[in-house]
Design an enzyme around this catalytic site. Structure first.
Site, PDB file in Angstrom:
ATOM      1  N   LYS A  33      -7.475  31.620 -52.829  1.00  0.00           N
ATOM      2  CA  LYS A  33      -7.411  32.348 -51.342  1.00  0.00           C
ATOM      3  C   LYS A  33      -8.022  31.599 -50.264  1.00  0.00           C
ATOM      4  O   LYS A  33      -7.711  31.131 -49.317  1.00  0.00           O
ATOM      5  CB  LYS A  33      -7.935  33.669 -51.370  1.00  0.00           C
TER       6      LYS A  33
ATOM      7  N   GLN B  18     -12.563  41.715 -53.943  1.00  0.00           N
ATOM      8  CA  GLN B  18     -11.961  40.999 -55.061  1.00  0.00           C
ATOM      9  C   GLN B  18     -12.227  42.173 -56.058  1.00  0.00           C
ATOM     10  O   GLN B  18     -13.333  42.548 -56.572  1.00  0.00           O
ATOM     11  CB  GLN B  18     -12.578  39.722 -55.421  1.00  0.00           C
TER      12      GLN B  18
ATOM     13  N   ASP C 102      -6.339  43.809 -47.449  1.00  0.00           N
ATOM     14  CA  ASP C 102      -5.569  43.981 -48.485  1.00  0.00           C
ATOM     15  C   ASP C 102      -4.667  45.259 -48.260  1.00  0.00           C
ATOM     16  O   ASP C 102      -3.955  45.605 -49.419  1.00  0.00           O
ATOM     17  CB  ASP C 102      -6.546  44.105 -49.666  1.00  0.00           C
TER      18      ASP C 102
END
Ligand code: NAD
Length: 287
Positions: free
Chosen positions: A55, A99, A122
């Site tokens: 990422k 994460q 997200d």
């Protein structure tokens, strides 16, 4: 001779998105705005460390400033939330990504809810998820968004299409079903309790498989000419494979994503788009 399915090259599509994102970041830079992403990694899960690296390197290629906040394995829910609140306050951080999975059975729900919805790149915050379900796509989960992006980019008509999704997780299956419905596809969602999986998958003009079970989808379960998106990432020995028997299914599908090199790179590319979208909206720079 058997005609093999076209390969949906996630890497190539992601490279295009990176280029486009770099141009968008440059337009922001001209106004003195540097889009910023903060990722939060708790503990030392090697797969999570690898995803974080991917990422951040994509961000650096796309002109997005990124930083990783590392918290120890022993962190409590309160400590994670305190760090998120700190990032929520910072103007130079437009996107925050926690994460997953969290170590030690920590439930991510409360931590994810503490991310400001406008920075939730997200798309897991209930406000963003709820709004997706109501047909307003603000920030949405990156993997479903990557699949929709590829379908639209390949000019595949979704209106009226028979879509079958295998897997009903909050990360992939459920938000993807909502995104498909928003585009007027006919959607079936299957999962581990589905009685006869093949009966459903054979209907699919577009088949998306996100179960985490290697070899789950065999050739006889696929409708000839179907577009197959294999989301699964499984380690089998020293190989990474998806949920679809790739070689056999390639003999019947119209197009298929490989693993690796399919949905994975698209997911990372969508994180760039979401971070830019968040930065543009927060700074009143939307195009
Ligand atoms: P999950 O474990 O939360 O959900 C799995 C889903 O598959 C559930 O709905 C379950 O009911 C269903 N399922 C399990 N076994 C099944 C079976 N035998 N038949 C039918 N359905 C079955 O998983 P997730 O987070 O949605 O991830 C699924 C897979 O996708 C994993 O391999 C994960 O690593 C991968 N993944 C990849 C990306 C990417 O960027 N490529 C992103 C997210 C997840």
């Amino acid at each position: 001779m058997i005609k093999l399915a076209a390969i949906i090259d996630g890497k190539a599509l992601a490279a295009e998105v990176e280029k486009e994102s770099l141009a968008r970041a440059k337009r922001l830079a001209e106004k003195g705005i540097v889009p910023g992403l903060a990722t939060l990694l708790v503990g030392e899960n090697p797969a999570s460390q690898m995803y974080i690296r991917l990422k951040h390197s994509a961000c650096s290629r796309a002109g997005i400033r990124s930083e990783n906040v590392l918290l120890p394995e022993s962190s409590t829910e309160e400590e994670i939330i305190a760090k998120i609140q700190e990032l929520n306050q910072r103007e130079d951080v437009n996107g925050i990504l926690l994460q997953l999975p969290l170590p030690g059975g920590l439930n991510p729900q409360r931590a994810m809810m503490s991310i400001l919805p406008k920075k939730d790149v997200d798309g897991f915050h209930p406000l963003n998820m709820g709004s997706l379900l109501l047909g307003v796509e603000r920030l949405v989960p990156c993997t479903p968004l990557g699949i929709i992006y590829a379908l639209e980019r390949l000019d595949i008509r979704l209106e009226g299409a028979e879509v079958v999704i295998v897997g009903h997780s909050n990360v992939v299956g459920k938000p993807l079903a909502a995104m498909m419905l928003n585009r007027n596809a006919t959607v079936q969602v299957c999962h581990v309790f589905t009685r006869d999986l093949a009966e459903h998958t054979r209907d699919a003009e577009i088949l998306v498989v996100a179960a985490g079970v290697p070899g789950l989808i065999r050739k006889e379960m696929v409708r000839p000419g179907a577009y197959v998106f294999d989301v699964g990432i499984n380690r089998v020995g020293d190989r990474t494979v998806g949920d679809v028997e790739y070689e056999a299914v390639s003999e019947i599908a119209g197009a298929i994503t490989p693993v690796p090199g399919g949905v994975g790179p698209l997911t990372v590319a969508m994180l760039l788009r979401q971070t830019l979208k968040a930065a543009e909206e927060q700074t009143g720079s939307s195009q």
